[in-house]
Design a protein around this motif. Structure first.
Motif, PDB file in Angstrom:
ATOM      1  N   ARG A   1       0.834  -1.198   0.000  1.00 46.42           N
ATOM      2  CA  ARG A   1       0.000   0.000   0.000  1.00 46.42           C
ATOM      3  C   ARG A   1       0.874   1.254   0.000  1.00 46.42           C
ATOM      4  NH1 ARG A   1      -5.036   0.143   3.908  1.00 46.42           N
ATOM      5  NH2 ARG A   1      -5.460  -1.638   2.577  1.00 46.42           N
TER       6      ARG A   1
ATOM      7  N   SER B   1       2.300   1.655  -3.467  1.00 39.93           N
ATOM      8  CA  SER B   1       1.244   2.050  -4.391  1.00 39.93           C
ATOM      9  C   SER B   1       1.007   3.559  -4.300  1.00 39.93           C
ATOM     10  CB  SER B   1      -0.036   1.279  -4.056  1.00 39.93           C
ATOM     11  OG  SER B   1      -1.058   1.612  -4.935  1.00 39.93           O
TER      12      SER B   1
ATOM     13  N   ASP C   1      -3.818  -5.484  -1.388  1.00 43.06           N
ATOM     14  CA  ASP C   1      -2.827  -4.419  -1.575  1.00 43.06           C
ATOM     15  C   ASP C   1      -1.823  -4.766  -2.665  1.00 43.06           C
ATOM     16  OD1 ASP C   1      -4.067  -2.902   0.337  1.00 43.06           O
ATOM     17  OD2 ASP C   1      -2.590  -3.281   1.907  1.00 43.06           O
TER      18      ASP C   1
ATOM     19  N   ASP D   1      -3.615  -4.143  -5.894  1.00 44.74           N
ATOM     20  CA  ASP D   1      -3.726  -2.699  -6.071  1.00 44.74           C
ATOM     21  C   ASP D   1      -2.395  -2.098  -6.529  1.00 44.74           C
ATOM     22  OD1 ASP D   1      -5.325  -0.372  -5.995  1.00 44.74           O
ATOM     23  OD2 ASP D   1      -4.423   0.201  -4.080  1.00 44.74           O
ATOM     24  N   LEU D   2      -1.287  -2.564  -5.968  1.00 45.05           N
ATOM     25  CA  LEU D   2       0.033  -2.089  -6.396  1.00 45.05           C
ATOM     26  C   LEU D   2       0.277  -2.447  -7.858  1.00 45.05           C
ATOM     27  CD1 LEU D   2       2.854  -0.879  -5.970  1.00 45.05           C
ATOM     28  CD2 LEU D   2       3.566  -3.113  -5.075  1.00 45.05           C
TER      29      LEU D   2
ATOM     30  N   ASP E   1      -1.718  -0.148 -10.037  1.00 46.49           N
ATOM     31  CA  ASP E   1      -1.116   1.183 -10.076  1.00 46.49           C
ATOM     32  C   ASP E   1       0.157   1.201 -10.923  1.00 46.49           C
ATOM     33  OD1 ASP E   1      -3.100   2.363  -8.571  1.00 46.49           O
ATOM     34  OD2 ASP E   1      -2.051   2.104  -6.677  1.00 46.49           O
TER      35      ASP E   1
END
Length: 151
Positions: free
Chosen positions: A37, A40, A85, A88-89, A92
């Motif tokens: 997180r 990211s 997470d 999500d990384l 991104d």
């Protein structure tokens, strides 16, 4: 002087130029649940700082230099937050690398990220988390990373 280090640490949450793994330090202190997180957030911020031409002594390139260690940790952990997470990384990273979809990327360029994007478990995790933004991000990343001859 502590000025530049403090400015970078304030903006990014850690100093991307420091020798220690700042994202891991944030995880240990409980600032972010996981280092993924923190990375990211730093990748997004670095992208926008570079696009705006703002010099805080560190940018997207400095954040990306720290990623090889994080990329080695991609795995399906038992902890749901860590898995989300990581996904999500990856979303991104693909988005920043492709200028938010303006560029098509070869899957071989980001092979580990591509493997996670097309992993049915990642889609399942986004659905189970009821995270429509993450699910949409995975779909956009799949389109960005789709080889041209398949489109």
């Amino acid at each position: 002087s502590k000025g530049p280090e403090r400015a970078r640490a304030t903006l990014f949450g850690y100093d991307p130029l420091a020798t220690e793994d700042g994202a891991a330090a944030l995880e240990k202190r409980g600032v972010h649940k996981t280092r993924f997180r923190a990375l990211s957030w730093a990748a997004q911020l670095g992208y926008y700082l570079d696009r705006l031409g703002l010099n805080v002594g560190a940018g997207l390139a400095d954040v990306l230099k720290k990623l090889p260690a994080a990329r080695e940790r991609y795995a399906r952990p038992a902890l749901k937050d860590s898995w989300i997470d990581q996904i999500d990384l990856v979303v991104d990273l693909v988005m920043v690398s492709s200028n938010f979809g303006e560029l098509a990327l070869s899957p071989s360029l980001l092979a580990k990220e591509y493997a996670l994007v097309v992993d049915p478990a990642a889609v399942d995790a986004a659905v189970r988390a009821a995270d429509v933004h993450l699910l949409a991000g995975l779909c956009r990343c799949a389109k960005i990373l789709t080889p041209p001859h398949v489109r």
